[in-house]
Design a protein around this motif. Structure first.
Motif, PDB file in Angstrom:
ATOM      1  N   GLU A   1      -1.358 -45.326 100.552  1.00 20.42           N
ATOM      2  CA  GLU A   1      -1.828 -46.587 101.126  1.00 20.42           C
ATOM      3  C   GLU A   1      -2.938 -47.198 100.284  1.00 20.42           C
ATOM      4  O   GLU A   1      -3.798 -46.493  99.765  1.00 20.42           O
ATOM      5  N   CYS A   2      -2.927 -48.508 100.208  1.00 21.15           N
ATOM      6  CA  CYS A   2      -3.968 -49.250  99.503  1.00 21.15           C
ATOM      7  C   CYS A   2      -4.455 -50.346 100.439  1.00 21.15           C
ATOM      8  O   CYS A   2      -3.661 -51.177 100.884  1.00 21.15           O
ATOM      9  N   ARG A   3      -5.738 -50.326 100.740  1.00 21.18           N
ATOM     10  CA  ARG A   3      -6.310 -51.293 101.677  1.00 21.18           C
ATOM     11  C   ARG A   3      -7.432 -52.094 101.034  1.00 21.18           C
ATOM     12  O   ARG A   3      -8.261 -51.553 100.313  1.00 21.18           O
ATOM     13  N   SER A   4      -7.454 -53.379 101.322  1.00 24.65           N
ATOM     14  CA  SER A   4      -8.603 -54.195 100.950  1.00 24.65           C
ATOM     15  C   SER A   4      -9.526 -54.222 102.160  1.00 24.65           C
ATOM     16  O   SER A   4      -9.114 -54.578 103.257  1.00 24.65           O
ATOM     17  N   LEU A   5     -10.768 -53.816 101.977  1.00 19.12           N
ATOM     18  CA  LEU A   5     -11.659 -53.599 103.108  1.00 19.12           C
ATOM     19  C   LEU A   5     -12.483 -54.827 103.502  1.00 19.12           C
ATOM     20  O   LEU A   5     -12.853 -54.969 104.664  1.00 19.12           O
ATOM     21  N   ASP A   6     -12.777 -55.677 102.558  1.00 20.92           N
ATOM     22  CA  ASP A   6     -13.660 -56.795 102.886  1.00 20.92           C
ATOM     23  C   ASP A   6     -13.100 -58.142 102.436  1.00 20.92           C
ATOM     24  O   ASP A   6     -13.839 -59.122 102.332  1.00 20.92           O
ATOM     25  N   PHE A   7     -11.794 -58.191 102.197  1.00 20.20           N
ATOM     26  CA  PHE A   7     -11.177 -59.465 101.834  1.00 20.20           C
ATOM     27  C   PHE A   7      -9.679 -59.384 102.103  1.00 20.20           C
ATOM     28  O   PHE A   7      -9.127 -58.304 102.286  1.00 20.20           O
ATOM     29  N   GLN A   8      -9.034 -60.527 102.117  1.00 18.91           N
ATOM     30  CA  GLN A   8      -7.585 -60.569 102.309  1.00 18.91           C
ATOM     31  C   GLN A   8      -6.903 -60.551 100.947  1.00 18.91           C
ATOM     32  O   GLN A   8      -7.147 -61.432 100.121  1.00 18.91           O
ATOM     33  N   ALA A   9      -6.075 -59.551 100.753  1.00 20.47           N
ATOM     34  CA  ALA A   9      -5.439 -59.345  99.455  1.00 20.47           C
ATOM     35  C   ALA A   9      -4.054 -59.990  99.428  1.00 20.47           C
ATOM     36  O   ALA A   9      -3.105 -59.457  99.987  1.00 20.47           O
ATOM     37  N   THR A  10      -3.950 -61.123  98.787  1.00 20.93           N
ATOM     38  CA  THR A  10      -2.650 -61.781  98.693  1.00 20.93           C
ATOM     39  C   THR A  10      -1.745 -61.081  97.678  1.00 20.93           C
ATOM     40  O   THR A  10      -0.525 -61.134  97.784  1.00 20.93           O
ATOM     41  N   THR A  11      -2.347 -60.435  96.717  1.00 25.46           N
ATOM     42  CA  THR A  11      -1.588 -59.728  95.685  1.00 25.46           C
ATOM     43  C   THR A  11      -2.175 -58.348  95.454  1.00 25.46           C
ATOM     44  O   THR A  11      -3.395 -58.203  95.375  1.00 25.46           O
TER      45      THR A  11
END
Lengths: 119, 110
Positions: free
Chosen positions: A22-32
């Motif tokens: 799993e790969c998560r962006s913690l403090d922003f929305q990751a479009t890519t």
């Protein structure tokens, strides 16, 4: 800002097992999100690029049926190594780019990586 | 396509200054980044050159010359903890892919 979290950090499993990373962006929305693979003493090689809500784009030589990528939400992308074999043992690293990136001339930030060992 | 070449290995002593070069062949990119990677760890961002010239961040500096297709990372006052691999990277203007250099393994000796 731009914190990317990857889980698990280390996986050891038997040949034939499927493994999900799993790969998560913690403090922003990751479009890519980008997935890389790194063999010992080598550089990082881009495997695929995933955009939220659409199919991933795979690099030449990367089997899409072997490395399943899902980017169903703006904060999570998963890489599943299906029927893993010893030759799939490697260091897998993700990176994410946010919708707040107005221009492309920004450096890229990475997760901590997942070390996969197939016995 | 893109290719970014780096020396495979550099050795220096504590307190010294070392320069790691990155020469590239590319049709166009947005900027040159540098990353440090310790054994077993993920790459960590060090420096970025959007424009030609020198960028300084503490003991680390990075330089870019687009006309010479060349950049470098300069590490000053070397410490043992600087022993790691260093990668240059660019984002391709046409494909937007982030491409890494071949990597340089730096060994700092006491």
């Amino acid at each position: 800002g731009a914190v990317v979290s990857q889980h698990p950090s280390w996986v050891i499993c038997k040949s034939g097992t499927s493994v999900k990373i799993e790969c998560r962006s913690l403090d922003f929305q990751a479009t890519t999100m980008f997935w890389y693979r790194q063999f010992p003493k080598q550089s990082l090689m881009l495997m695929a690029t995933s955009n939220e809500g659409s199919k991933a784009t795979y690099e030449q030589g990367v089997e899409k049926d072997k490395f399943l990528i899902n980017h169903a939400s703006l904060t999570l992308s998963t890489l599943t190594v299906t029927s893993a074999h010893p030759e799939d043992s490697s260091f897998y690293i993700c990176s994410a780019r946010g919708s707040h990136y107005r221009v492309w001339n920004q450096p890229q930030h990475f997760g901590d990586g997942t070390r996969l060992s197939i016995l | 396509g893109q290719s970014l070449e780096q020396p495979s290995e550099v050795t220096a002593v504590e307190g010294a200054i070392v320069q790691i070069n990155c020469t590239y062949q590319t049709s166009g990119f947005y900027g040159l980044s540098w990353y440090q990677q310790h054994d077993g760890g993920a790459p960590t961002f060090l420096s970025y050159n959007a424009l030609d010239g020198l960028e300084e961040t503490g003991r680390f500096s990075s330089f870019l010359s687009r006309s010479d297709s060349y950049g470098y990372l300069l590490l000053q006052e070397l410490q043992m903890k600087d022993s790691a691999s260093y990668f240059c990277a660019v984002r391709d203007r046409r494909t937007y892919k982030y491409i890494f250099g071949t990597g340089t393994r730096l060994k700092v000796l006491a």
